[in-house]
Write a protein that holds these residues in place. Structure first.
Motif, PDB file in Angstrom:
ATOM      1  N   UNK A 187       0.858  -1.180   0.000  1.00 44.20           N
ATOM      2  CA  UNK A 187       0.000   0.000   0.000  1.00 44.20           C
ATOM      3  C   UNK A 187       0.891   1.225   0.000  1.00 44.20           C
ATOM      4  N   UNK A 188       0.521   2.220  -0.808  1.00 42.57           N
ATOM      5  CA  UNK A 188       1.304   3.447  -0.865  1.00 42.57           C
ATOM      6  C   UNK A 188       0.989   4.347   0.333  1.00 42.57           C
ATOM      7  N   UNK A 189       1.932   5.223   0.638  1.00 40.44           N
ATOM      8  CA  UNK A 189       1.740   6.211   1.695  1.00 40.44           C
ATOM      9  C   UNK A 189       1.245   7.520   1.102  1.00 40.44           C
ATOM     10  N   UNK A 190       1.311   8.600   1.858  1.00 37.85           N
ATOM     11  CA  UNK A 190       1.975   8.689   3.165  1.00 37.85           C
ATOM     12  C   UNK A 190       1.114   8.157   4.298  1.00 37.85           C
ATOM     13  N   UNK A 191       1.786   7.861   5.432  1.00 36.48           N
ATOM     14  CA  UNK A 191       1.094   7.428   6.632  1.00 36.48           C
ATOM     15  C   UNK A 191       0.837   8.637   7.523  1.00 36.48           C
ATOM     16  N   UNK A 192      -0.296   8.657   8.189  1.00 35.74           N
ATOM     17  CA  UNK A 192      -0.600   9.763   9.091  1.00 35.74           C
ATOM     18  C   UNK A 192      -1.842   9.482   9.894  1.00 35.74           C
ATOM     19  N   UNK A 193      -2.139  10.376  10.823  1.00 37.69           N
ATOM     20  CA  UNK A 193      -3.343  10.236  11.642  1.00 37.69           C
ATOM     21  C   UNK A 193      -3.335   9.017  12.523  1.00 37.69           C
ATOM     22  N   UNK A 194      -2.186   8.686  13.073  1.00 37.28           N
ATOM     23  CA  UNK A 194      -2.078   7.488  13.912  1.00 37.28           C
ATOM     24  C   UNK A 194      -2.954   7.611  15.152  1.00 37.28           C
ATOM     25  N   UNK A 195      -3.623   6.515  15.507  1.00 39.82           N
ATOM     26  CA  UNK A 195      -4.462   6.485  16.709  1.00 39.82           C
ATOM     27  C   UNK A 195      -4.723   5.039  17.085  1.00 39.82           C
ATOM     28  N   UNK A 196      -5.053   4.834  18.348  1.00 36.44           N
ATOM     29  CA  UNK A 196      -5.486   3.515  18.817  1.00 36.44           C
ATOM     30  C   UNK A 196      -7.007   3.472  18.710  1.00 36.44           C
ATOM     31  N   UNK A 197      -7.497   2.529  17.921  1.00 33.75           N
ATOM     32  CA  UNK A 197      -8.928   2.420  17.674  1.00 33.75           C
ATOM     33  C   UNK A 197      -9.367   0.970  17.806  1.00 33.75           C
ATOM     34  N   UNK A 198     -10.295   0.729  18.710  1.00 34.53           N
ATOM     35  CA  UNK A 198     -10.860  -0.611  18.905  1.00 34.53           C
ATOM     36  C   UNK A 198      -9.774  -1.662  19.138  1.00 34.53           C
ATOM     37  N   UNK A 199      -8.781  -1.274  19.926  1.00 32.68           N
ATOM     38  CA  UNK A 199      -7.731  -2.208  20.290  1.00 32.68           C
ATOM     39  C   UNK A 199      -6.681  -2.425  19.221  1.00 32.68           C
ATOM     40  N   UNK A 200      -6.758  -1.666  18.118  1.00 37.03           N
ATOM     41  CA  UNK A 200      -5.760  -1.771  17.051  1.00 37.03           C
ATOM     42  C   UNK A 200      -5.073  -0.420  16.850  1.00 37.03           C
ATOM     43  N   UNK A 201      -3.971  -0.422  16.092  1.00 38.43           N
ATOM     44  CA  UNK A 201      -3.304   0.811  15.704  1.00 38.43           C
ATOM     45  C   UNK A 201      -3.774   1.148  14.290  1.00 38.43           C
ATOM     46  N   UNK A 202      -4.342   2.333  14.137  1.00 36.89           N
ATOM     47  CA  UNK A 202      -4.923   2.736  12.855  1.00 36.89           C
ATOM     48  C   UNK A 202      -4.211   3.962  12.319  1.00 36.89           C
ATOM     49  N   UNK A 203      -4.178   4.093  10.995  1.00 33.37           N
ATOM     50  CA  UNK A 203      -3.560   5.270  10.372  1.00 33.37           C
ATOM     51  C   UNK A 203      -4.054   5.396   8.935  1.00 33.37           C
ATOM     52  N   UNK A 204      -3.884   6.590   8.386  1.00 25.37           N
ATOM     53  CA  UNK A 204      -4.308   6.879   7.017  1.00 25.37           C
ATOM     54  C   UNK A 204      -3.234   6.472   6.018  1.00 25.37           C
ATOM     55  N   UNK A 205      -3.656   5.996   4.865  1.00 25.02           N
ATOM     56  CA  UNK A 205      -2.759   5.654   3.762  1.00 25.02           C
ATOM     57  C   UNK A 205      -3.362   6.202   2.473  1.00 25.02           C
ATOM     58  N   UNK A 206      -2.678   5.991   1.351  1.00 24.59           N
ATOM     59  CA  UNK A 206      -3.192   6.428   0.058  1.00 24.59           C
ATOM     60  C   UNK A 206      -4.464   5.669  -0.326  1.00 24.59           C
ATOM     61  N   UNK A 207      -4.676   4.521   0.288  1.00 25.15           N
ATOM     62  CA  UNK A 207      -5.862   3.717  -0.005  1.00 25.15           C
ATOM     63  C   UNK A 207      -6.911   3.811   1.102  1.00 25.15           C
ATOM     64  N   UNK A 208      -6.788   4.833   1.954  1.00 24.07           N
ATOM     65  CA  UNK A 208      -7.763   5.012   3.017  1.00 24.07           C
ATOM     66  C   UNK A 208      -7.219   4.602   4.371  1.00 24.07           C
ATOM     67  N   UNK A 209      -8.063   4.676   5.361  1.00 22.45           N
ATOM     68  CA  UNK A 209      -7.655   4.361   6.722  1.00 22.45           C
ATOM     69  C   UNK A 209      -7.584   2.847   6.901  1.00 22.45           C
ATOM     70  N   UNK A 210      -6.521   2.404   7.567  1.00 18.88           N
ATOM     71  CA  UNK A 210      -6.316   0.982   7.796  1.00 18.88           C
ATOM     72  C   UNK A 210      -5.982   0.770   9.266  1.00 18.88           C
ATOM     73  N   UNK A 211      -6.293  -0.406   9.781  1.00 16.54           N
ATOM     74  CA  UNK A 211      -6.023  -0.737  11.179  1.00 16.54           C
ATOM     75  C   UNK A 211      -5.369  -2.113  11.252  1.00 16.54           C
ATOM     76  N   UNK A 212      -4.439  -2.245  12.198  1.00 10.20           N
ATOM     77  CA  UNK A 212      -3.666  -3.484  12.324  1.00 10.20           C
ATOM     78  C   UNK A 212      -3.511  -3.855  13.794  1.00 10.20           C
TER      79      UNK A 212
END
Length: 306
Positions: A200-225
């Motif tokens: 997935x392309x970046x940039x990465x940003x908007x990091x936050x803890x959401x629903x017990x995961x680490x989430x952030x924005x990417x070029x393909x939208x917000x993702x959580x891991x």
């Protein structure tokens, strides 16, 4: 500067520096242990790789136990940041801001600092680290992400290598570029495709803890891991060795011989600041070898026990 010359000054009180302090104090050497308090070991929520702790041990707890053990033999950690290191004749001059100290030998255990993804504040970073949402060492804790949803933030050869390593633990793996499109050679792309690692392309940003995961924005939208591994390199803290004239590698690690002595006689280094496996067990072993060599060098010059 007083007239006292210590047998050894240790710079850094992580696992390597504290191991060296324990050894050297038990050899009845006069030592000082300077530390600015930034050991990477303090970041570890629970280490399961350290032998003897089958249920794991917190990094800060391990350091505290080692500090207590060193203090038992008279090796007290002094909270000082070393700002310069030089050698005058056969004596090292260690500078801590406006104070100077002298020693016959010096052991550098200054370690490295991992580069963090941009946009992660210190409070969020520390909270995510404590919960295993951000991890930096797949050798240490890849086992803990078995079959979990994981992202590696990185690209090029380094990002590819880290993703391939983690792929042995989980198939749900994504390589996310930290900034824009990926910079991948044909070889890297082929290896990632063969391993089934998504990109997935970046940039990465908007990091936050959401629903017990680490989430952030990417070029393909917000993702959580479940966990992310930043593969963004690190800063090797070898500046003091350089200022003293010691050789370093192309990657800035301090070059040492089999006994962890640098190219400057009497100057030693151990732990992550030298080339090798960045592991607590390795750092402790290196420090034990270095400390014993220091003892033997000094014993050849003067009797150590009267």
């Amino acid at each position: 500067m007083d007239g006292k010359i210590d047998d050894c000054i240790i710079v850094g009180a992580g696992p390597a520096g504290l191991t060296a302090a324990i050894y050297l104090a038990r050899y009845y050497l006069s030592i000082r242990l300077f530390d600015c308090g930034t050991s990477r070991a303090s970041w570890i929520p629970t280490s399961h790789n350290h032998a003897g702790f089958p249920d794991g041990i917190n990094g800060n707890e391990l350091l505290e136990r080692m500090r207590d053990q060193a203090a038992k033999y008279g090796a007290m950690r002094e909270p000082k940041r070393v700002t310069d290191l030089t050698k005058e004749g056969e004596t090292f001059v260690v500078t801590c801001d406006d104070e100077t100290f002298r020693a016959r030998t010096v052991l550098l255990a200054t370690g490295v600092v991992n580069n963090r993804p941009e946009g992660i504040g210190e409070q969020l970073h520390d909270e995510a680290m404590s919960r295993g949402l951000i991890r930096y060492c797949p050798v240490c804790d890849g086992y803990e992400v078995t079959d979990k949803k994981v992202a590696v933030i990185g690209t090029a050869d380094h990002g590819t290598a880290e993703a391939q390593f983690i792929r042995t633990y989980t198939a749900d793996l994504t390589l996310v570029s930290p900034d824009g499109d990926h910079d991948l050679s044909d070889t890297c792309s082929a290896e990632l495709d063969a391993a089934g690692i998504a990109r997935v392309a970046g940039p990465c940003g908007g990091f936050a803890i959401e629903n017990g995961q680490i989430a952030f924005d990417t070029a393909e939208g917000r993702m959580a891991f479940d966990s992310i591994y930043p593969a963004l390199g690190s800063v090797v803290r070898s500046g003091l060795a350089v200022s003293c004239g010691a050789k370093v590698s192309e990657g800035d690690c301090i070059v040492v011989d089999d006994h962890y002595e640098t190219s400057v006689p009497g100057l030693f280094a151990a732990g992550d600041v030298v080339v090798g496996l960045d592991q607590i067990s390795a750092a402790m072993g290196q420090a034990g070898i270095a400390a014993t060599t220091i003892r033997n060098h000094l014993a050849a010059q003067t009797p150590l026990r009267r």
